[in-house]
Scaffold this active site. Structure first.
Site, mmCIF file in Angstrom:
data_model
loop_
_atom_site.group_PDB
_atom_site.id
_atom_site.type_symbol
_atom_site.label_atom_id
_atom_site.label_comp_id
_atom_site.label_asym_id
_atom_site.label_seq_id
_atom_site.Cartn_x
_atom_site.Cartn_y
_atom_site.Cartn_z
ATOM 1 N N ASP A 68 0.859 -1.188 0.000
ATOM 2 C CA ASP A 68 0.000 0.000 0.000
ATOM 3 C C ASP A 68 0.889 1.229 0.000
ATOM 4 O O ASP A 68 1.893 1.285 0.699
ATOM 5 C CB ASP A 68 -0.982 -0.009 1.178
ATOM 6 C CG ASP A 68 -0.341 -0.297 2.518
ATOM 7 O OD1 ASP A 68 -0.110 0.660 3.283
ATOM 8 O OD2 ASP A 68 -0.074 -1.476 2.823
ATOM 9 N N GLU A 157 -7.862 3.751 12.680
ATOM 10 C CA GLU A 157 -6.798 3.518 13.653
ATOM 11 C C GLU A 157 -6.784 4.607 14.714
ATOM 12 O O GLU A 157 -7.708 5.422 14.780
ATOM 13 C CB GLU A 157 -5.453 3.409 12.940
ATOM 14 C CG GLU A 157 -5.170 4.529 11.941
ATOM 15 C CD GLU A 157 -3.947 4.233 11.089
ATOM 16 O OE1 GLU A 157 -2.842 4.552 11.580
ATOM 17 O OE2 GLU A 157 -4.091 3.712 9.976
#
Length: 264
Positions: A68, A157
């Site tokens: 990513d 997150e």
């Protein structure tokens, strides 16, 4: 002053007033429907950094299925990446980040992934600092579905929340996930690290495809079976001169598990 002149002046004044009012209404409509940081069309940017390979001499990573990437990787040498012995089977590209602003390398990275025949998808960073509706508008504005090979990803997150607003986290992420599912025809993948997922997202998203970060060993979430494991944030891949995240399929998942079947 003659009556005709007074009427003429008044008419001109009224026309100017109506024009200004119309422009104001149009501006308001644009402001409400398009986030200010996404209004302008993306421009092609020529990434010229890093100037040298910061990882020169370091062995290339070989145990990974995908990576990513974002603007943080800077310039990527796509020909080298695509021709490497260990090249990614898929790539996820960041559309926008922690502050809700567009990743300036997003469109270029999507274009290059597709040009080099590497299946590509997009991830967005969820934040409680913005409304679900505005984040969904950002998604629609940024992510061109015909160019997506893979299911979209919602990254959740620690920086997504504060202690004060964690109470609404699950409901908000779920609302965004359902909006994206309606738009794309597929459940988005939920990304988080193992500890944060267990503490803040389970069990609400246990039936969603999960992408879990855990850097010491493969995720262990009792009966939950993630499909992607982010195993390192310090991968070295040919063609990228900075560290990059490395991702692996687990629990029997494969590329088919993350492909996006586009709505017709």
């Amino acid at each position: 002053m003659s009556v005709k002149k007074v009427i003429y002046i008044n008419t001109i004044f009224i026309i100017l007033l109506l024009t200004v009012a119309g422009l104001f209404v149009l501006w308001e409509m644009t402001r409400e429907t398009a986030p200010t940081h996404l209004k302008t069309k993306p421009k092609h940017i020529e990434l010229t950094w890093p100037k040298e390979d910061k990882l020169a001499g370091k062995a290339y990573s070989d145990f990974f299925d995908g990576i990513d990437i974002s603007i943080h990787q800077g310039r990527i040498f796509w020909d080298s990446l695509a021709q490497a012995e260990h090249k990614p089977r898929f790539i996820y590209v960041r559309a926008y980040g922690k502050d809700g602003r567009r990743d300036d390398a997003y469109h270029h990275n999507i274009e290059m992934s597709r040009k080099h025949n590497i299946p590509v998808g997009s991830y967005i960073f969820f934040t409680m600092a913005l409304s679900v509706e505005s984040q969904f508008r950002d998604f629609v504005e940024m992510v061109d579905l015909p160019l997506q090979d893979l299911r979209p990803v919602i990254d959740v997150e620690e920086l997504s929340t504060t202690e004060q607003n964690k109470v609404h986290l699950k409901d908000s992420v779920l609302r965004l996930a359902k909006l994206i599912e309606q738009e794309t025809g597929a459940k988005p993948i939920i990304y988080s690290n193992q500890r944060y997922y267990q503490k803040n997202l389970a069990p609400t998203f246990n039936d969603y495809p999960l992408w879990i970060a855990h850097y010491s060993h493969e995720p262990s979430l009792q009966e939950i079976r993630p499909i992607i494991w982010q195993r390192s944030e310090r991968g070295h891949v040919k063609g990228i001169w900075t560290y990059v995240d490395l991702d692996n399929f687990i629990n029997g998942a494969n590329l088919t598990s993350i492909l996006l079947t586009k709505k017709r």
